[in-house]
Design a protein around this motif. Structure first.
Motif, PDB file in Angstrom:
ATOM      1  N   ASP A  72       0.813  -1.220   0.000  1.00 22.21           N
ATOM      2  CA  ASP A  72       0.000   0.000   0.000  1.00 22.21           C
ATOM      3  C   ASP A  72       0.845   1.268   0.000  1.00 22.21           C
ATOM      4  O   ASP A  72       0.312   2.375   0.008  1.00 22.21           O
ATOM      5  N   ASN A  73       2.148   1.100  -0.011  1.00 20.82           N
ATOM      6  CA  ASN A  73       3.114   2.212  -0.013  1.00 20.82           C
ATOM      7  C   ASN A  73       3.004   3.092   1.227  1.00 20.82           C
ATOM      8  O   ASN A  73       3.407   4.247   1.227  1.00 20.82           O
ATOM      9  N   MET A 119       7.395   2.712  -7.201  1.00 20.86           N
ATOM     10  CA  MET A 119       8.730   2.311  -7.652  1.00 20.86           C
ATOM     11  C   MET A 119       8.934   2.527  -9.150  1.00 20.86           C
ATOM     12  O   MET A 119      10.011   2.257  -9.671  1.00 20.86           O
ATOM     13  N   GLY A 120       7.876   2.986  -9.835  1.00 17.09           N
ATOM     14  CA  GLY A 120       8.013   3.329 -11.249  1.00 17.09           C
ATOM     15  C   GLY A 120       7.197   2.496 -12.207  1.00 17.09           C
ATOM     16  O   GLY A 120       7.306   2.685 -13.427  1.00 17.09           O
ATOM     17  N   ALA A 121       6.375   1.577 -11.720  1.00 15.70           N
ATOM     18  CA  ALA A 121       5.596   0.713 -12.603  1.00 15.70           C
ATOM     19  C   ALA A 121       4.616   1.527 -13.435  1.00 15.70           C
ATOM     20  O   ALA A 121       3.847   2.336 -12.902  1.00 15.70           O
ATOM     21  N   SER A 153       6.710  -4.184 -14.417  1.00 20.68           N
ATOM     22  CA  SER A 153       6.465  -4.739 -13.082  1.00 20.68           C
ATOM     23  C   SER A 153       6.980  -6.164 -12.958  1.00 20.68           C
ATOM     24  O   SER A 153       7.328  -6.812 -13.943  1.00 20.68           O
ATOM     25  N   VAL A 154       7.006  -6.640 -11.717  1.00 12.40           N
ATOM     26  CA  VAL A 154       7.456  -7.992 -11.407  1.00 12.40           C
ATOM     27  C   VAL A 154       6.303  -8.751 -10.752  1.00 12.40           C
ATOM     28  O   VAL A 154       5.753  -8.313  -9.739  1.00 12.40           O
ATOM     29  N   ARG A 155       5.967  -9.870 -11.350  1.00 14.20           N
ATOM     30  CA  ARG A 155       4.894 -10.734 -10.842  1.00 14.20           C
ATOM     31  C   ARG A 155       5.493 -12.108 -10.547  1.00 14.20           C
ATOM     32  O   ARG A 155       5.572 -12.959 -11.435  1.00 14.20           O
ATOM     33  N   ASP A 209       6.378  -5.370  -7.471  1.00 12.02           N
ATOM     34  CA  ASP A 209       7.488  -4.413  -7.497  1.00 12.02           C
ATOM     35  C   ASP A 209       7.765  -4.021  -8.935  1.00 12.02           C
ATOM     36  O   ASP A 209       7.096  -4.483  -9.867  1.00 12.02           O
ATOM     37  N   CYS A 210       8.764  -3.184  -9.115  1.00  4.77           N
ATOM     38  CA  CYS A 210       9.145  -2.711 -10.438  1.00  4.77           C
ATOM     39  C   CYS A 210      10.665  -2.770 -10.550  1.00  4.77           C
ATOM     40  O   CYS A 210      11.365  -2.091  -9.799  1.00  4.77           O
TER      41      CYS A 210
END
Length: 289
Positions: free
Chosen positions: A95-96, A228-230, A277-279, A126-127
């Motif tokens: 949720d940042n 993070m930039g996504a 992004s990273v999944r 994440d990104c």
């Protein structure tokens, strides 16, 4: 002809044969030409192309594991998980809002095999770039693989949870549209990894056409991943759909495949791009259900 002349004649003939015929390559057995591997015993294993094998034990993987294999424990709280269900396992900032700690990670169960489940995160967490340097690279050597199996693994899971995540053989990603130019690399052993195109088709495709605009490929980025930039595509219909890395190669050696707004990106994205992004995906030992 006297004896001395006859002997001299024989010696000269032998010398000429040695220089211009006998032992020359122009008359050798054609099966022996070049001295290269194109004539060696095809049953030999020491010269075969390692990219053609999917058995990790057949060769030494130079990037095999700087991390532990894990997989000696279980996550009994997930013992009843079944294909298609969503489970919570591990924690990661989402949720940042750093003041309230990390949030539980939701995982979609793609399939169950005996006492273990194959899962992918419901949200992109994440990104990160596929690789921090712009160069020809495969999943085997990319920095994203290292980050997932080291930083992410240690951050998102407790020691007990990590012990339930085994290292498994991961085939190199596939890209049938650019099979002639792609940099496929070799199979690896990973605990956490990105999905391949084939795994997307097998587990997330909903309409059987294996390509565009499939809701099963849809993935939203968390607030933290966006911070993070996504890059996301805001949509009232789809939500904050993001593009996320797949482990397959793109159309050139410094490109990697992505899934972009519900579409498999065969052309790929240059590996150093910082807005994908990273999944994560992985297997979890859950015990008997």
């Amino acid at each position: 002809m006297n004896f001395k002349v006859f002997v001299c004649f024989l010696l000269v003939a032998a010398l000429c044969a040695g220089l211009f015929g006998c032992g020359g390559s122009d008359w050798e057995d054609p099966a022996q030409t070049n001295g290269g591997s194109d004539w060696e015993d095809p049953n030999r294993t020491d010269w075969e192309d390692p990219a053609q094998t999917t058995t990790v034990s057949d060769w030494e993987d130079p990037g095999k594991t700087d991390w532990e294999d894990g997989g000696t424990g279980y996550a009994p709280q997930l013992a009843s998980a079944s294909t298609g269900s969503v489970v919570l396992f591990g924690r990661y900032e989402q949720d940042n809002n750093l003041s309230n700690g990390a949030e539980p990670i939701a995982w979609q169960v793609l399939t169950r095999e005996g006492n273990r489940i194959f899962v992918v995160s419901v949200y992109a967490l994440d990104c990160k770039p596929y690789n921090t340097e712009d160069k020809a690279i495969s999943w085997e050597d990319c920095t994203l693989r290292k980050w997932l199996n080291e930083d992410f693994l240690s951050t998102a899971f407790t020691a007990e949870e990590r012990d339930a995540i085994p290292a498994v053989e991961v085939p190199p990603g596939d890209n049938y549209m650019y099979a002639d130019t792609a940099n496929f690399g070799r199979a690896t052993r990973d605990r956490v990894f990105c999905l391949s195109a084939s795994e997307m088709y097998a587990y997330l495709d909903t309409d059987g056409d294996y390509h565009n605009d499939d809701p099963g490929y849809n993935c939203e980025a968390t607030d933290y991943a966006q911070a993070m930039g996504a890059a996301v595509l805001p949509s009232d219909k789809w939500g904050n759909v993001c593009g996320y890395w797949l482990r397959g190669p793109g159309h050139e050696a410094n490109y990697a495949m992505t899934c972009d707004a519900r579409v498999i990106g065969y052309f790929g994205l240059v590996v150093w791009m910082t807005d994908a992004s990273v999944r994560p995906a992985m297997w979890i030992n859950v015990g008997e259900g």
